[in-house]
Enzyme design. Sequence first.
Site, PDB file in Angstrom:
ATOM      1  N   CYS A  24      22.745  21.259 -28.996  1.00  0.00           N
ATOM      2  CA  CYS A  24      23.839  21.394 -29.955  1.00  0.00           C
ATOM      3  C   CYS A  24      23.818  22.758 -30.619  1.00  0.00           C
ATOM      4  O   CYS A  24      22.779  23.183 -31.149  1.00  0.00           O
ATOM      5  CB  CYS A  24      23.743  20.289 -30.999  1.00  0.00           C
ATOM      6  SG  CYS A  24      25.013  20.381 -32.275  1.00  0.00           S
ATOM      7  N   GLY A  80      26.323  19.376 -38.998  1.00  0.00           N
ATOM      8  CA  GLY A  80      25.468  18.681 -39.936  1.00  0.00           C
ATOM      9  C   GLY A  80      25.323  17.203 -39.643  1.00  0.00           C
ATOM     10  O   GLY A  80      26.017  16.629 -38.798  1.00  0.00           O
ATOM     11  N   CYS A 110      18.868  18.629 -32.414  1.00  0.00           N
ATOM     12  CA  CYS A 110      19.317  18.271 -31.063  1.00  0.00           C
ATOM     13  C   CYS A 110      19.363  19.536 -30.212  1.00  0.00           C
ATOM     14  O   CYS A 110      20.066  20.491 -30.544  1.00  0.00           O
ATOM     15  CB  CYS A 110      20.680  17.591 -31.119  1.00  0.00           C
ATOM     16  SG  CYS A 110      20.707  16.072 -32.097  1.00  0.00           S
TER      17      CYS A 110
END
Length: 376
Positions: A139, A181, A136
């Site tokens: 992120c 994660g 992503c």
Amino acid sequence: MNLPVIDSNASAKPVAAQPADPRRHLLDVSLDELKDWLVSNGQPGFRAKQIVHWVFQRRVSNFSQMSDLPKALREKLDEAFRIWVTGEAALVTSSDGTDKLLVRLPDGGEVECVLLRDGVRRSICVSSQVGCAMGCVFCASGLDGVDRNLTMGEILEQMLRLQARLDEGERLSHIVMMGMGEPLANLNNVLGALDVARSKDGLAISPRRITISTVGLPPAIDRLARAEVPYNLAVSLHAPNDELRDQLVPVNRKIGVQAVLDAADRYFESCGRRLTFEYVLLGGLNDSDDEARQLASLLRKRTAMLNVIPYNPVEGLPYKTPTKRAIDNFRSILENGGVNVQFRQRKGGEIDAACGQLRRNRDSIKTQNIGTQHGS
């Protein structure tokens, strides 16, 4: 070969590397395994539940504190097991009562976990991997990729370290697997840890108060459904179409938005738990009126809650928080479109509460360094 320069006047001798501790991590041991160990050491199996009770309910981190066990057994346990194997590398606390903890693992890796205080609720957000492979783009967790999965014990230890920050009389109420994660990429260890967390011998937290977050891995979502435990499922959508989601969540190129939604629907059919969809609102990127209308079209007929989270800026990334006007327009279109939506309040903003930020930024922010504190 370049050899190190050695000061001939130095009297200190090189320090040999410390061998790895051979003891097993107690939190990686199942109740049945612990019973077997006890029996093989001449102890009754029922003591396994006593030990687990001391760790999860009485919040001890040392076998010597387990006063209702024979001293000889406590010594044997200490020779064979360690309760805690991680260290606390850094802690930061927000003015709203949010605690963010950077946990150092035995191999030197670091993960983050968060304790959120909201009224009587005491919620924790826990990591499942060192880094993240989902990619992503906004992120902080995945900027350096993924190093490895966490073990069941390392996941549980985050929960215990956060529980240890509660005052006497307080207890954890909710667990969210939404830290660093992708939980469904480490499903065996995540489910093992949550089995303990929901057990009456563990943290005794109802599965209806446990949420597993995912970017949407359909085979793993189906496997989670087959576990037949009514955990809440939160799907991180972030875009209403494949073109935009491919850009923001690169793993989507191999999956597709519709496949993610179909898997989420199957999960709802299997357990009846209302779905949650997460949507990080990025200024000028996925916050337009058109994207709000597309999102409403996708979700209006689903039994689901949409959580919209205005972006928490990450140093070094180009993404920004949307304007108030964009947020208001987005909200209005969704509500008028029949979507059950809430805009999440940003908690812990001043302590880099978005996952992965503390690990990256701890050298440049003021933290309370609390060293490396290993349990037995």
